[in-house]
Design a protein around this motif. Structure first.
Motif, mmCIF file in Angstrom:
data_model
loop_
_atom_site.group_PDB
_atom_site.id
_atom_site.type_symbol
_atom_site.label_atom_id
_atom_site.label_comp_id
_atom_site.label_asym_id
_atom_site.label_seq_id
_atom_site.Cartn_x
_atom_site.Cartn_y
_atom_site.Cartn_z
ATOM 1 N N LEU A 81 0.836 -1.205 0.000
ATOM 2 C CA LEU A 81 0.000 0.000 0.000
ATOM 3 C C LEU A 81 0.875 1.260 0.000
ATOM 4 N N ALA A 82 1.957 1.237 0.779
ATOM 5 C CA ALA A 82 2.861 2.393 0.834
ATOM 6 C C ALA A 82 3.565 2.603 -0.510
ATOM 7 N N GLY A 85 1.107 4.142 -2.668
ATOM 8 C CA GLY A 85 0.885 5.512 -2.215
ATOM 9 C C GLY A 85 2.017 6.450 -2.610
ATOM 10 N N LEU A 86 3.245 5.947 -2.522
ATOM 11 C CA LEU A 86 4.397 6.778 -2.922
ATOM 12 C C LEU A 86 4.326 7.122 -4.410
ATOM 13 N N ALA A 89 1.170 9.523 -4.860
ATOM 14 C CA ALA A 89 1.412 10.875 -4.344
ATOM 15 C C ALA A 89 2.449 11.617 -5.186
ATOM 16 N N SER A 90 3.318 10.874 -5.856
ATOM 17 C CA SER A 90 4.333 11.523 -6.709
ATOM 18 C C SER A 90 3.770 11.860 -8.087
ATOM 19 N N PHE A 215 -7.124 3.856 -7.649
ATOM 20 C CA PHE A 215 -6.280 4.255 -6.517
ATOM 21 C C PHE A 215 -5.483 5.518 -6.868
ATOM 22 N N PHE A 219 -5.300 10.543 -6.026
ATOM 23 C CA PHE A 219 -4.185 11.468 -5.806
ATOM 24 C C PHE A 219 -4.052 12.528 -6.906
ATOM 25 N N VAL A 222 -3.832 16.159 -5.967
ATOM 26 C CA VAL A 222 -2.836 16.600 -4.982
ATOM 27 C C VAL A 222 -1.425 16.048 -5.236
ATOM 28 N N SER A 223 -1.248 15.299 -6.319
ATOM 29 C CA SER A 223 0.061 14.666 -6.526
ATOM 30 C C SER A 223 1.168 15.701 -6.749
ATOM 31 N N LEU A 224 2.376 15.295 -6.464
ATOM 32 C CA LEU A 224 3.536 16.193 -6.594
ATOM 33 C C LEU A 224 3.625 16.761 -8.011
ATOM 34 N N ILE A 225 3.479 15.869 -8.991
ATOM 35 C CA ILE A 225 3.485 16.294 -10.393
ATOM 36 C C ILE A 225 2.069 16.144 -10.914
ATOM 37 N N LYS A 226 1.505 17.209 -11.415
ATOM 38 C CA LYS A 226 0.140 17.105 -11.949
ATOM 39 C C LYS A 226 -0.051 18.083 -13.098
ATOM 40 N N ALA A 280 4.858 20.505 -7.548
ATOM 41 C CA ALA A 280 4.823 21.032 -6.170
ATOM 42 C C ALA A 280 4.405 22.498 -6.105
ATOM 43 N N ARG B 6 3.178 23.725 -2.868
ATOM 44 C CA ARG B 6 2.075 22.895 -2.374
ATOM 45 C C ARG B 6 2.628 21.916 -1.334
ATOM 46 N N PRO B 9 1.385 17.242 -1.241
ATOM 47 C CA PRO B 9 2.124 16.081 -1.741
ATOM 48 C C PRO B 9 3.267 15.660 -0.831
ATOM 49 N N PHE B 10 3.909 16.606 -0.177
ATOM 50 C CA PHE B 10 5.031 16.267 0.708
ATOM 51 C C PHE B 10 4.533 15.569 1.978
ATOM 52 N N LEU B 13 3.665 12.103 0.821
ATOM 53 C CA LEU B 13 4.893 11.337 0.586
ATOM 54 C C LEU B 13 5.545 10.930 1.905
ATOM 55 N N PHE B 16 3.434 8.056 3.432
ATOM 56 C CA PHE B 16 3.625 6.762 2.757
ATOM 57 C C PHE B 16 5.058 6.238 2.914
ATOM 58 N N LEU B 19 5.007 4.605 6.224
ATOM 59 C CA LEU B 19 4.286 3.329 6.101
ATOM 60 C C LEU B 19 5.161 2.282 5.409
ATOM 61 N N TRP B 20 5.898 2.741 4.413
ATOM 62 C CA TRP B 20 6.798 1.865 3.648
ATOM 63 C C TRP B 20 7.882 1.289 4.560
#
Lengths: 298, 47
Positions: A81-82, A85-86, A89-90, A215, A219, A222-226, A280, B6, B9-10, B13, B16, B19-20
């Motif tokens: 899951l992490a 998620g990483l 989120a990226s 899933f 994100f 809100v993802s880092l790159i969007k 970001a 923003r 995202p941080f 990150l 997660f 969690l990782w």
């Protein structure tokens, strides 16, 4: 840009399916790289797969969660899951548009010249149901007398698994042919349906069935790159509506969970430099296509 | 157009990543590797 995207997609296909020794070994890759999460939907039982499929692994961990807790282990899916998620989120759904092998397959199928149809918007919600019900709830709750569940999405639905692993493995290991039954035929029917649908509509699996896409969609905003919209530069010309492969109205819903961030609207449609890659909070680069203000007003 | 870092995202990150690391400390990668090394017949519609 779309040519570059196709090249990037092809590179990803070969990176996560880079084991070409399987015709000699007669087995799938068993090396240490399989500890790495595949960004896109790619079955780890595919003979060439070099990474693990997050959806397959998550189900495997959830279906045996009781057993592992009873035996003193805490394999509850945190690592998988992490990892997902990483990635989410990226990159959000940039992964769907740029790194998913099954997405590429659908895009190539859509190039077959036939009459094309749109996908009803209501069907887009089904992918969230597949994620919640088939990947999480059913494997976790429907268990046998030993406390073990089933990988419901992989077992009964996943057409990517059938294409990348089910069919090749049956050719590769002749003994498996004797075990083919209703389950296999059911999956072949689903794969055939998805293939036909992909010829007629753009990326139907990604939009309506893919739990990994669902899933990552969580994100996208809100993802880092969007992919983002400069509302001041947007003239509401609606050019972005016409090129979108997943039929979203980018200028009305920037950050939509349906957007696969293929950047077609940015590079092939918007003449006003209103759509850009946001990293970001900062604009990555200008496309250099911006028209002068006088031209925008005309 | 205003530019502002923003933070979301941080934060995600960071969460997660934590969690990782928890997953690694629990030894889950070994289990994932064990699973991914073998053919899941059930997953490919056989068995």
């Amino acid at each position: 840009m779309q040519t570059i995207r196709k090249l990037v997609q092809a590179v990803w296909v070969f990176l996560i399916n880079g084991f070409w020794g399987f015709p000699i070994t007669g087995n799938l890759y068993q090396g240490p790289l399989k500890i790495i999460c595949s960004p896109g939907l790619n079955c780890y039982s595919c003979p060439a797969a070099t990474t693990y499929c997050p959806i397959g692994s998550l189900q495997q961990l959830l279906l045996s969660v009781r057993f592992s807790l009873q035996t003193g282990h805490y394999y509850i899916g945190t690592y998988v899951l992490a990892s997902m998620g990483l990635l989410g989120a990226s990159f959000g759904r940039f992964i769907c548009g740029w790194a998913c092998p099954f997405g590429l397959v659908q895009e190539l199928l859509y190039k077959i010249p036939t009459r094309k149809y749109s996908v009803p918007v209501a069907l887009n919600w089904f992918k969230y149901l597949f994620l919640l019900v088939f990947v999480v709830i059913l494997p976790l709750l429907l268990v046998d007398q030993f406390g073990l569940g089933k990988p419901w999405f992989c077992k009964y639905i996943c057409p990517a698994g059938t294409l990348e692993a089910g069919i090749p493995m049956v050719f590769l290991i002749p003994d498996l042919r004797t075990t083919i039954g209703f389950l296999y035929l059911n999956k072949i029917c689903i794969l055939t349906g998805v293939i036909i649908w992909s010829v007629l509509a753009s990326r139907p699996f990604c939009r309506t069935m893919c739990p990994l896409g669902a899933f990552y969609a969580l994100f996208n905003r809100v993802s880092l790159i969007k992919l983002d919209l400069d509302k001041e530069a947007c003239t509401n010309c609606k050019a972005c509506h016409k090129v979108c492969p997943v039929e979203i109205r980018f200028n009305e819903t920037p950050g939509s969970g349906e957007c696969i961030n293929c950047m077609k609207c940015m590079t092939d449609a918007c003449d006003f430099d209103a759509i850009f890659v946001n990293v970001a909070g900062y604009r990555l680069a200008r496309t250099g296509k911006s028209r002068p203000v006088s031209a925008r007003q005309s | 157009m205003k530019r502002k870092l923003r933070k979301t995202p941080f934060i995600l990150l960071g969460f997660f990543l934590l969690l990782w690391l928890v997953g690694i400390s629990l030894g889950e990668p070994t289990r994932v590797l064990e699973q991914a090394k073998s053919i899941c017949l059930e997953c490919i519609g056989i068995g």
